[in-house]
Enzyme design. Structure first.
Site, short mmCIF file in Angstrom:
data_model
loop_
_atom_site.label_atom_id
_atom_site.label_comp_id
_atom_site.label_asym_id
_atom_site.label_seq_id
_atom_site.Cartn_x
_atom_site.Cartn_y
_atom_site.Cartn_z
N HIS A 84 -5.25 4.55 1.41
CA HIS A 84 -5.70 4.30 0.04
C HIS A 84 -6.02 2.80 -0.11
O HIS A 84 -5.40 1.97 0.54
CB HIS A 84 -4.60 4.71 -0.95
CG HIS A 84 -4.99 4.52 -2.37
ND1 HIS A 84 -4.92 3.29 -3.00
CD2 HIS A 84 -5.49 5.39 -3.27
CE1 HIS A 84 -5.37 3.44 -4.24
NE2 HIS A 84 -5.72 4.70 -4.43
N ASP A 117 -8.35 10.61 -9.11
CA ASP A 117 -7.83 9.25 -9.21
C ASP A 117 -7.08 9.01 -10.52
O ASP A 117 -7.13 7.93 -11.10
CB ASP A 117 -8.94 8.19 -9.04
CG ASP A 117 -8.42 6.96 -8.32
OD1 ASP A 117 -7.21 6.88 -8.04
OD2 ASP A 117 -9.22 6.05 -8.05
C1 1DF Z 1 -7.49 1.06 -9.63
C2 1DF Z 1 -8.26 2.05 -9.01
C3 1DF Z 1 -6.16 0.90 -9.26
C4 1DF Z 1 -7.70 2.85 -8.04
C5 1DF Z 1 -5.61 1.72 -8.30
O1 1DF Z 1 -4.34 1.58 -7.87
C6 1DF Z 1 -6.35 2.75 -7.74
C7 1DF Z 1 -8.08 0.21 -10.63
C8 1DF Z 1 -3.63 0.40 -8.18
O2 1DF Z 1 -9.05 0.65 -11.30
O3 1DF Z 1 -7.61 -0.91 -10.82
O4 1DF Z 1 -5.76 3.64 -6.94
N1 1DF Z 1 -8.57 3.72 -7.33
O5 1DF Z 1 -8.19 4.33 -6.34
O6 1DF Z 1 -9.79 3.72 -7.65
MN MN Z 2 -6.68 5.59 -6.13
#
Ligand code: 1DF
Ligand code: MN
Length: 356
Positions: A186, A313
């Site tokens: 991830h 997500d």
């Molecule tokens: C964000 C996006 C943050 C995802 C995430 O984990 C995350 C974000 C801290 O928008 O700041 O898992 N993502 O996977 O797109």
């Molecule tokens: Mn994510």
């Protein structure tokens, strides 16, 4: 909302495969890191924001991350998600000192594991670990799999600027291979060495930096020969494969040329002919954060119909309209069922879990 409650009426269940949670205890651990000496700049950007922002989205994210019960289930019902595959949110344990990281992995697995046992028809867990201590991580992964039936390992990309191809992390890869479970790599914010020109202009986060960092991580596992060393390893990456499917032609061409010329000491011939062979045989991608039919079809066509899975997500990006847009994709019913349901059932071996 009842007509959205399940995808079953469409002929498939909706299994969302990159969904996040966080133990409430992690908030204090993260605050400590932020207030400590010389904190990681990406971590300051990400969690300095989410811990302190009073913005409505940030508040929703904080409250949803720590819930593994009624609130999360109601959000799933409202969006028509039958099952979440849930993992400790980024950067998870990986920003912490080793002793605290080991403790957080255990706590996260206990909390998530109990929730999965309480809701076996709705939740499936990915095992957290502290890769900073490889041997301990392998033990914790095994515990989470055996005690709670967890079906994957979550690695939130770089570990203090180091990557899974570093031999110190081999115990994690060995454990995943031996237990026959995939590793979900991830995103995390880019490491100190990579982040500077992104941070200057606000491109370090999910908007772009996440994908650069994580796509490179996934690619390193191939080019360094790490997948050759662990040939049964299955890797999952989100966000439409962090752009790698779109790069396949050039990766294959330039890798062949570079190896032939002996340009890089660290870039040796691989067992498989092409980089893209590894992407098609050892990688599965999800469409987390990318509710985009054209990109999904491109990946299905070029990686394989069995290699692209649905993800939402939650709670970072979870509008119900994205579910509706994906339901409406111009795609055969059989292919859509693979995308939403059966690819995830196979990759995570969900057959023993609840009603599926
Ligand atoms: C964000 C996006 C943050 C995802 C995430 O984990 C995350 C974000 C801290 O928008 O700041 O898992 N993502 O996977 O797109
Ligand atoms: Mn994510």
């Amino acid at each position: 909302m009842t007509e959205l409650k399940t995808g079953g009426q469409h002929g498939y269940l909706r299994i969302a495969t990159e969904e996040a949670f966080m133990p409430e205890e992690a908030i204090d651990l993260y605050a400590e890191v932020l207030d400590g000496p010389d904190p990681d700049p990406g971590f300051v950007s990400l969690w300095g924001f989410y811990l302190r922002s009073t913005d409505e989205r940030s508040r929703f994210i904080r409250e949803s991350l720590i819930d593994l019960g009624a609130r999360r289930l109601a959000d799933m019902d409202a969006r028509g998600i039958d099952r979440q595959i849930i993992a400790l949110t980024a950067p998870g344990t990986q920003i912490l000192r080793t002793d605290k990281a080991v403790a957080l992995a255990r706590l996260a697995n206990d909390q998530l594991g109990e929730a999965c046992l309480a809701h076996p028809d709705r939740f499936t867990g990915m095992a957290a670990c502290a890769p900073q201590d490889g041997a301990e991580a392998a033990k914790e992964i095994e515990r989470a799999v055996h005690k709670y039936g967890m079906r994957a390992v979550i690695i939130n990309s770089h570990i203090n600027g180091e990557y899974l191809d570093n031999p110190k992390f081999y115990p994690v890869l060995e454990a995943a291979e031996a237990l026959d479970i995939p590793i979900y790599i991830h995103p995390n914010t880019p490491s100190r060495d990579m982040i500077r020109p992104m941070l200057d202009v606000g491109l370090d986060g999910a908007i772009f930096g996440f994908g650069v960092e994580t796509g490179m991580h996934a690619l390193r596992l191939i080019t360094t020969g790490t997948i050759d060393r662990f040939p049964k390893l299955q890797i999952i990456i989100g966000h439409m494969g962090e752009a790698l499917p779109y790069w396949m032609y050039r990766l294959d061409y330039m890798h062949r040329a570079g190896v032939k010329a002996g340009r890089y000491e660290a870039m040796k011939p691989l067992k498989k002919e092409k980089i893209s062979d590894y992407l098609r045989e050892n990688y599965t991608i999800t469409n987390s954060g990318m509710a985009w039919e054209a990109a999904i079809k491109f990946a299905q066509e070029n990686l394989g119909i069995d290699r692209v899975m649905y993800a939402m997500d939650y709670p970072y990006q979870c509008p119900a309209e994205e579910v509706a847009a994906l339901d409406a994709m111009h795609m055969s019913a059989a292919d859509k069922k693979k995308f939403f349901q059966t690819n995830a059932e196979r990759v995570f071996k969900l057959d023993g879990q609840g009603a599926g």
